[in-house]
Design an enzyme around this catalytic site. Structure first.
Site, PDB file in Angstrom:
ATOM      1  N   ASP A  47       0.846  -1.193   0.000  1.00 53.66           N
ATOM      2  CA  ASP A  47       0.000   0.000   0.000  1.00 53.66           C
ATOM      3  C   ASP A  47       0.886   1.249   0.000  1.00 53.66           C
ATOM      4  O   ASP A  47       1.898   1.316   0.707  1.00 53.66           O
ATOM      5  CB  ASP A  47      -0.914  -0.016   1.228  1.00 53.66           C
ATOM      6  CG  ASP A  47      -2.035   1.001   1.137  1.00 53.66           C
ATOM      7  OD1 ASP A  47      -3.196   0.571   1.057  1.00 53.66           O
ATOM      8  OD2 ASP A  47      -1.758   2.212   1.145  1.00 53.66           O
ATOM      9  N   HIS A  67     -11.933  -7.102 -12.430  1.00 47.90           N
ATOM     10  CA  HIS A  67     -12.480  -5.920 -11.763  1.00 47.90           C
ATOM     11  C   HIS A  67     -13.898  -6.154 -11.266  1.00 47.90           C
ATOM     12  O   HIS A  67     -14.771  -6.549 -12.017  1.00 47.90           O
ATOM     13  CB  HIS A  67     -12.499  -4.735 -12.738  1.00 47.90           C
ATOM     14  CG  HIS A  67     -13.039  -3.476 -12.142  1.00 47.90           C
ATOM     15  ND1 HIS A  67     -12.243  -2.464 -11.676  1.00 47.90           N
ATOM     16  CD2 HIS A  67     -14.310  -3.075 -11.909  1.00 47.90           C
ATOM     17  CE1 HIS A  67     -12.990  -1.499 -11.186  1.00 47.90           C
ATOM     18  NE2 HIS A  67     -14.252  -1.842 -11.321  1.00 47.90           N
ATOM     19  N   HIS A  76     -10.519  -4.919  -2.885  1.00 52.44           N
ATOM     20  CA  HIS A  76      -9.171  -5.228  -2.390  1.00 52.44           C
ATOM     21  C   HIS A  76      -9.233  -5.576  -0.922  1.00 52.44           C
ATOM     22  O   HIS A  76     -10.058  -5.049  -0.177  1.00 52.44           O
ATOM     23  CB  HIS A  76      -8.209  -4.055  -2.627  1.00 52.44           C
ATOM     24  CG  HIS A  76      -8.720  -2.730  -2.143  1.00 52.44           C
ATOM     25  ND1 HIS A  76      -9.640  -1.978  -2.854  1.00 52.44           N
ATOM     26  CD2 HIS A  76      -8.451  -2.017  -1.024  1.00 52.44           C
ATOM     27  CE1 HIS A  76      -9.900  -0.874  -2.195  1.00 52.44           C
ATOM     28  NE2 HIS A  76      -9.194  -0.873  -1.060  1.00 52.44           N
TER      29      HIS A  76
HETATM   30  P1  DGP Z   1      -9.564   1.878   0.477  1.00 53.29           P
HETATM   31  O1  DGP Z   1      -9.661   3.076   1.380  1.00 53.29           O
HETATM   32  O2  DGP Z   1     -10.008   0.610   1.198  1.00 53.29           O
HETATM   33  O3  DGP Z   1     -10.229   2.075  -0.858  1.00 53.29           O
HETATM   34  O4  DGP Z   1      -8.006   1.685   0.242  1.00 53.29           O
HETATM   35  C1  DGP Z   1      -7.335   2.093  -0.891  1.00 53.29           C
HETATM   36  C2  DGP Z   1      -5.867   1.969  -0.572  1.00 53.29           C
HETATM   37  O5  DGP Z   1      -5.160   2.007  -1.793  1.00 53.29           O
HETATM   38  C3  DGP Z   1      -5.310   3.091   0.285  1.00 53.29           C
HETATM   39  O6  DGP Z   1      -4.806   2.532   1.506  1.00 53.29           O
HETATM   40  C4  DGP Z   1      -4.180   3.700  -0.521  1.00 53.29           C
HETATM   41  C5  DGP Z   1      -3.942   2.668  -1.603  1.00 53.29           C
HETATM   42  N1  DGP Z   1      -3.566   3.220  -2.895  1.00 53.29           N
HETATM   43  C6  DGP Z   1      -4.245   4.151  -3.606  1.00 53.29           C
HETATM   44  N2  DGP Z   1      -3.623   4.405  -4.757  1.00 53.29           N
HETATM   45  C7  DGP Z   1      -2.529   3.596  -4.789  1.00 53.29           C
HETATM   46  C8  DGP Z   1      -1.491   3.393  -5.733  1.00 53.29           C
HETATM   47  O7  DGP Z   1      -1.414   3.997  -6.799  1.00 53.29           O
HETATM   48  N3  DGP Z   1      -0.535   2.476  -5.403  1.00 53.29           N
HETATM   49  C9  DGP Z   1      -0.565   1.780  -4.231  1.00 53.29           C
HETATM   50  N4  DGP Z   1       0.427   0.899  -4.020  1.00 53.29           N
HETATM   51  N5  DGP Z   1      -1.544   1.937  -3.337  1.00 53.29           N
HETATM   52  C10 DGP Z   1      -2.502   2.843  -3.600  1.00 53.29           C
END
Ligand code: DGP
Length: 112
Positions: free
Chosen positions: A31, A47, A100
């Site tokens: 994350d 998706h 996710h």
């Molecule tokens: P949620 O709030 O459950 O939708 O979590 C989305 C998560 O995704 C958040 O913890 C940040 C992560 N995230 C968002 N954009 C990116 C990205 O471009 N790369 C990565 N590795 N994580 C991301």
């Protein structure tokens, strides 16, 4: 692949990420805004946006994802325990509309 979906693009390798695991139906990467020492996102390549869109087929896929997390926990530094979180919708703070599983661990996690 759904247009403009950031996790579809990560799964396709179009956006870089720190992947720790990949197979034909799954990708697991770190994350970008970690909420614990180890914070992985376990993502099905197919998706769908919400946990609330679960079907029998998707439920089986989700089960396999959780099984893979269990199988790989040691190599991901989670042998002392981990927490799985799925945010569903606005009130839960879901920001990426591609299902996710957050995988949190690597330290003692607070529980409020
Ligand atoms: P949620 O709030 O459950 O939708 O979590 C989305 C998560 O995704 C958040 O913890 C940040 C992560 N995230 C968002 N954009 C990116 C990205 O471009 N790369 C990565 N590795 N994580 C991301």
């Amino acid at each position: 692949m759904t247009d403009n979906c950031i996790f579809c693009k990560i799964a396709a390798g179009e956006i870089p990420s720190q992947k720790v695991y990949e197979d034909e139906e799954t990708v697991v990467f770190r994350d970008i805004e970690p909420k614990a020492k180890i914070h992985l996102l376990c993502v099905p390549k197919d998706h769908f946006a919400y946990l609330s869109e679960l079907t029998e087929v998707r439920a089986r896929l989700l089960g396999r994802l959780m099984q893979k997390i269990a199988e790989h926990k040691d190599e991901w530094g989670l042998s002392q325990g981990y927490r799985l979180v799925i945010n569903q919708g606005e009130n839960a703070g879901q920001t990426v509309n591609h299902l996710h599983i957050h995988v949190l661990g690597g330290e003692t996690l607070e529980w409020e």
